[in-house]
Design a protein around this motif. Structure first.
Motif, PDB file in Angstrom:
ATOM      1  N   PRO A 127       1.187  -1.490   0.094  1.00  0.00           N
ATOM      2  CA  PRO A 127       0.236   0.584  -0.100  1.00  0.00           C
ATOM      3  C   PRO A 127       1.152   1.287  -0.337  1.00  0.00           C
ATOM      4  CG  PRO A 127       0.292  -1.000   2.124  1.00  0.00           C
ATOM      5  CD  PRO A 127       1.127  -2.252   1.200  1.00  0.00           C
ATOM      6  N   SER A 128       0.739   2.460  -0.172  1.00  0.00           N
ATOM      7  CA  SER A 128       1.300   3.708  -0.829  1.00  0.00           C
ATOM      8  C   SER A 128       0.218   4.805   0.316  1.00  0.00           C
ATOM      9  CB  SER A 128       1.610   3.659  -2.213  1.00  0.00           C
ATOM     10  OG  SER A 128       0.134   3.962  -2.429  1.00  0.00           O
ATOM     11  N   ALA A 129      -0.793   4.654   0.160  1.00  0.00           N
ATOM     12  CA  ALA A 129      -1.655   5.537   0.547  1.00  0.00           C
ATOM     13  C   ALA A 129      -3.258   5.305   1.548  1.00  0.00           C
ATOM     14  CB  ALA A 129      -1.731   7.244  -0.145  1.00  0.00           C
ATOM     15  N   LEU A 130      -3.699   6.044   2.073  1.00  0.00           N
ATOM     16  CA  LEU A 130      -5.223   5.665   2.494  1.00  0.00           C
ATOM     17  C   LEU A 130      -5.894   7.207   2.605  1.00  0.00           C
ATOM     18  CD1 LEU A 130      -5.751   4.441   6.446  1.00  0.00           C
ATOM     19  CD2 LEU A 130      -3.896   5.851   5.124  1.00  0.00           C
ATOM     20  N   ALA A 131      -6.965   7.304   3.112  1.00  0.00           N
ATOM     21  CA  ALA A 131      -7.986   8.464   3.830  1.00  0.00           C
ATOM     22  C   ALA A 131      -9.068   7.576   3.706  1.00  0.00           C
ATOM     23  CB  ALA A 131      -8.098   9.367   1.965  1.00  0.00           C
ATOM     24  N   LYS A 132      -9.664   8.189   4.955  1.00  0.00           N
ATOM     25  CA  LYS A 132     -11.085   7.698   5.156  1.00  0.00           C
ATOM     26  C   LYS A 132     -11.681   8.621   4.380  1.00  0.00           C
ATOM     27  CE  LYS A 132     -13.435   6.070   9.657  1.00  0.00           C
ATOM     28  NZ  LYS A 132     -12.992   5.587  11.020  1.00  0.00           N
ATOM     29  N   ASN A 133     -12.953   8.162   4.163  1.00  0.00           N
ATOM     30  CA  ASN A 133     -14.335   8.261   3.056  1.00  0.00           C
ATOM     31  C   ASN A 133     -15.362   9.083   4.774  1.00  0.00           C
ATOM     32  OD1 ASN A 133     -17.107   9.131   2.970  1.00  0.00           O
ATOM     33  ND2 ASN A 133     -16.105   7.732   0.481  1.00  0.00           N
ATOM     34  N   GLU A 168     -15.543   4.626   5.422  1.00  0.00           N
ATOM     35  CA  GLU A 168     -14.888   3.298   4.741  1.00  0.00           C
ATOM     36  C   GLU A 168     -13.312   3.852   4.577  1.00  0.00           C
ATOM     37  OE1 GLU A 168     -18.190   1.036   1.782  1.00  0.00           O
ATOM     38  OE2 GLU A 168     -17.094   3.206   1.936  1.00  0.00           O
ATOM     39  N   TRP A 169     -12.263   2.979   4.279  1.00  0.00           N
ATOM     40  CA  TRP A 169     -11.097   3.083   4.413  1.00  0.00           C
ATOM     41  C   TRP A 169     -11.110   3.098   2.787  1.00  0.00           C
ATOM     42  CZ3 TRP A 169      -8.054   6.332   7.470  1.00  0.00           C
ATOM     43  CH2 TRP A 169      -8.377   6.200   8.783  1.00  0.00           C
ATOM     44  N   TYR A 170      -9.720   4.102   1.982  1.00  0.00           N
ATOM     45  CA  TYR A 170      -9.278   3.981   0.516  1.00  0.00           C
ATOM     46  C   TYR A 170      -8.354   3.831   1.166  1.00  0.00           C
ATOM     47  CZ  TYR A 170     -14.558   4.981  -1.316  1.00  0.00           C
ATOM     48  OH  TYR A 170     -16.240   5.061  -1.704  1.00  0.00           O
ATOM     49  N   ILE A 171      -7.693   3.017   0.089  1.00  0.00           N
ATOM     50  CA  ILE A 171      -6.487   2.183   0.398  1.00  0.00           C
ATOM     51  C   ILE A 171      -5.736   2.088  -1.365  1.00  0.00           C
ATOM     52  CG2 ILE A 171      -4.471   0.233   1.933  1.00  0.00           C
ATOM     53  CD1 ILE A 171      -6.709   0.759   4.130  1.00  0.00           C
ATOM     54  N   LEU A 172      -4.924   2.645  -1.254  1.00  0.00           N
ATOM     55  CA  LEU A 172      -4.108   3.423  -2.656  1.00  0.00           C
ATOM     56  C   LEU A 172      -2.582   1.904  -2.577  1.00  0.00           C
ATOM     57  CD1 LEU A 172      -4.086   6.077  -3.735  1.00  0.00           C
ATOM     58  CD2 LEU A 172      -5.283   4.887  -4.819  1.00  0.00           C
ATOM     59  N   VAL A 175      -8.658  -0.599  -2.722  1.00  0.00           N
ATOM     60  CA  VAL A 175      -9.314  -1.109  -2.093  1.00  0.00           C
ATOM     61  C   VAL A 175     -10.435  -0.616  -1.067  1.00  0.00           C
ATOM     62  CG1 VAL A 175      -8.543  -2.786   0.067  1.00  0.00           C
ATOM     63  CG2 VAL A 175      -6.945  -3.137  -1.541  1.00  0.00           C
ATOM     64  N   ILE A 176     -11.151  -1.153  -0.779  1.00  0.00           N
ATOM     65  CA  ILE A 176     -12.057  -0.396   0.497  1.00  0.00           C
ATOM     66  C   ILE A 176     -12.450  -1.057   1.305  1.00  0.00           C
ATOM     67  CG2 ILE A 176     -14.167   1.088   0.304  1.00  0.00           C
ATOM     68  CD1 ILE A 176     -12.450   1.890  -1.736  1.00  0.00           C
ATOM     69  N   THR A 177     -12.352  -0.801   2.082  1.00  0.00           N
ATOM     70  CA  THR A 177     -12.551  -1.129   3.926  1.00  0.00           C
ATOM     71  C   THR A 177     -13.690  -0.853   5.021  1.00  0.00           C
ATOM     72  OG1 THR A 177     -10.921  -0.859   5.168  1.00  0.00           O
ATOM     73  CG2 THR A 177      -9.986  -2.251   3.641  1.00  0.00           C
ATOM     74  N   ASP A 178     -14.104  -1.636   5.849  1.00  0.00           N
ATOM     75  CA  ASP A 178     -14.580  -0.843   6.373  1.00  0.00           C
ATOM     76  C   ASP A 178     -13.565  -0.279   7.182  1.00  0.00           C
ATOM     77  OD1 ASP A 178     -13.549  -2.550   8.496  1.00  0.00           O
ATOM     78  OD2 ASP A 178     -15.090  -4.284   8.668  1.00  0.00           O
ATOM     79  N   ALA A 179     -14.566  -0.027   8.380  1.00  0.00           N
ATOM     80  CA  ALA A 179     -13.969   1.367   9.257  1.00  0.00           C
ATOM     81  C   ALA A 179     -12.607   0.534  10.618  1.00  0.00           C
ATOM     82  CB  ALA A 179     -15.020   2.105  10.745  1.00  0.00           C
ATOM     83  N   ASP A 180     -12.424  -1.156  10.420  1.00  0.00           N
ATOM     84  CA  ASP A 180     -11.370  -1.640  11.095  1.00  0.00           C
ATOM     85  C   ASP A 180     -10.745  -2.088  10.141  1.00  0.00           C
ATOM     86  OD1 ASP A 180     -12.889  -1.092  13.879  1.00  0.00           O
ATOM     87  OD2 ASP A 180     -14.264  -2.441  13.563  1.00  0.00           O
ATOM     88  N   PHE A 181     -10.913  -1.704   8.842  1.00  0.00           N
ATOM     89  CA  PHE A 181      -9.259  -2.470   7.777  1.00  0.00           C
ATOM     90  C   PHE A 181      -9.802  -3.790   7.583  1.00  0.00           C
ATOM     91  CE2 PHE A 181      -7.392   1.144  10.511  1.00  0.00           C
ATOM     92  CZ  PHE A 181      -7.640   1.765   9.443  1.00  0.00           C
ATOM     93  N   LYS A 182     -11.745  -4.166   7.634  1.00  0.00           N
ATOM     94  CA  LYS A 182     -12.120  -5.479   7.268  1.00  0.00           C
ATOM     95  C   LYS A 182     -12.585  -5.402   4.972  1.00  0.00           C
ATOM     96  CE  LYS A 182     -11.516  -7.194  10.809  1.00  0.00           C
ATOM     97  NZ  LYS A 182      -9.793  -7.903  11.176  1.00  0.00           N
ATOM     98  N   VAL A 183     -11.772  -5.855   4.267  1.00  0.00           N
ATOM     99  CA  VAL A 183     -11.266  -5.933   3.128  1.00  0.00           C
ATOM    100  C   VAL A 183     -13.172  -5.530   2.484  1.00  0.00           C
ATOM    101  CG1 VAL A 183     -10.889  -7.093   0.864  1.00  0.00           C
ATOM    102  CG2 VAL A 183      -9.296  -6.258   3.065  1.00  0.00           C
ATOM    103  N   LYS A 184     -13.701  -4.875   1.521  1.00  0.00           N
ATOM    104  CA  LYS A 184     -15.072  -4.508   1.419  1.00  0.00           C
ATOM    105  C   LYS A 184     -15.347  -5.339  -0.306  1.00  0.00           C
ATOM    106  CE  LYS A 184     -18.081  -2.668   3.118  1.00  0.00           C
ATOM    107  NZ  LYS A 184     -18.678  -0.727   3.433  1.00  0.00           N
ATOM    108  N   THR A 185     -13.945  -4.572  -1.041  1.00  0.00           N
ATOM    109  CA  THR A 185     -13.474  -5.299  -2.361  1.00  0.00           C
ATOM    110  C   THR A 185     -12.983  -4.201  -2.855  1.00  0.00           C
ATOM    111  OG1 THR A 185     -15.552  -4.808  -4.710  1.00  0.00           O
ATOM    112  CG2 THR A 185     -15.260  -2.621  -3.037  1.00  0.00           C
TER     113      THR A 185
END
Length: 304
Positions: free
Chosen positions: A227-233, A238-242, A250-260
């Motif tokens: 991973p190279s960066a992250l931001a919270k929507n 949700e976390w957006y992780i590049l 990568v999109i995760t929930d608030a606890d960094f569990k992968v959604k899609t």
């Protein structure tokens, strides 16, 4: 007559062979088309509710001193001015997205600076070794910032690239790019810290981003996730992780569990290393420059 018979037989063989090859190629093309259509259809059905069109951004080229633009952030989500850093120098840049020149304030020497965030009216900058540089927003506009606090040994020895704030909960998160323990665990570690009013930090939790879950969601296991960066929507939490290396979001929930996950087109995303949201929930991704290409920030407007 023998010549004619031979000629006729040869002709029939050629025609027959050509017809057979054409049929094989036709069947192969049909299978490829069917496969492509199925994949697109399945992917579209599963991900049609994604609120951004990652294929159609508004592109803002950066000035030359931000050719190696890395992290980006907005103050209170205001898109009129973006704050950014680049890999090699301890300078905090700020500019309007359409500006051809940028202003900057020096906060440190030469180094590998990876990301920046804002919390409690302080800038926090991450170096690749996990060191944090913190200074008040009030220092902006000066040639060199005073009262810069350097925090070392806050996180384990590793390579780091991602830093983000969750202002609602007074937290910042430091994301590991690579480490020996993470490689063994097939996961990326994230470290959370509570931020006091004076920007001092207290450890407040560790999280793990599963590489296996990312592989399952993306249907690919070709390379190790870095991973190279992250931001919270701020709207969905949700976390957006590049990942620049993997060209994936990568999109995760608030606890960094992968959604899609969503693939990133290399033609648009040369080296995506920064991500941010504005107050209207529009998405921004920054890319380092490349051959004959300037560094840029891509704006993805929220679908109405």
């Amino acid at each position: 007559m023998k010549y004619n018979k031979t000629f006729l037989a040869s002709g029939l063989l050629v025609v027959s062979a050509f017809f057979s090859v054409s049929c094989v190629n036709g069947n192969r093309d049909d299978k490829q088309n069917d496969s492509t259509s199925t994949t697109a259809s399945t992917s579209g059905a599963a991900k049609s509710d994604f609120p951004y069109d990652l294929a159609n951004p508004v592109k803002y080229n950066m000035p030359h001193n931000l050719f190696e633009i890395s992290g980006i952030v907005f103050h209170n989500g205001d898109p009129k001015e973006v704050f950014a850093i680049q890999d090699e120098d301890g300078d905090l840049f700020h500019l309007g997205l359409g500006d051809k020149e940028s202003k900057f304030t020096k906060f440190g020497g030469k180094g590998d600076y990876e990301d920046v965030t804002i919390i409690k009216n302080y800038f926090v900058v991450l170096k690749s070794n996990g060191e944090l540089h913190t200074f008040p927003i009030a220092e902006l506009g000066k040639p060199e910032a005073a009262n810069v606090t350097k925090t070392k040994d806050l996180v384990p020895k590793a390579e780091y690239e991602g830093l983000a704030a969750d202002e609602k909960n007074n937290m910042i998160y430091v994301l590991t790019k690579d480490s020996k323990p993470d490689s063994k665990a097939k996961a990326s570690s994230i470290y959370g810290f509570k931020v006091a009013d004076d920007a001092s930090l207290t450890a407040a939790g560790e999280f793990s981003l599963s590489h296996k879950a990312i592989e399952k969601a993306s249907g690919s296991s070709k390379s190790k996730f870095r991973p190279s960066a992250l931001a919270k929507n701020p709207k969905t939490n949700e976390w957006y992780i590049l990942s620049s290396v993997n060209k994936v979001l990568v999109i995760t929930d608030a606890d960094f569990k992968v959604k899609t996950t969503y693939p990133l087109d290399p033609k648009l995303f040369n080296q995506p290393e920064g991500i941010a949201f504005d107050r209207d929930n529009n998405l921004y991704i920054s890319n380092e420059g490349g051959t004959l290409a300037a560094g840029n920030i891509l704006l993805f407007k929220l679908k109405k």
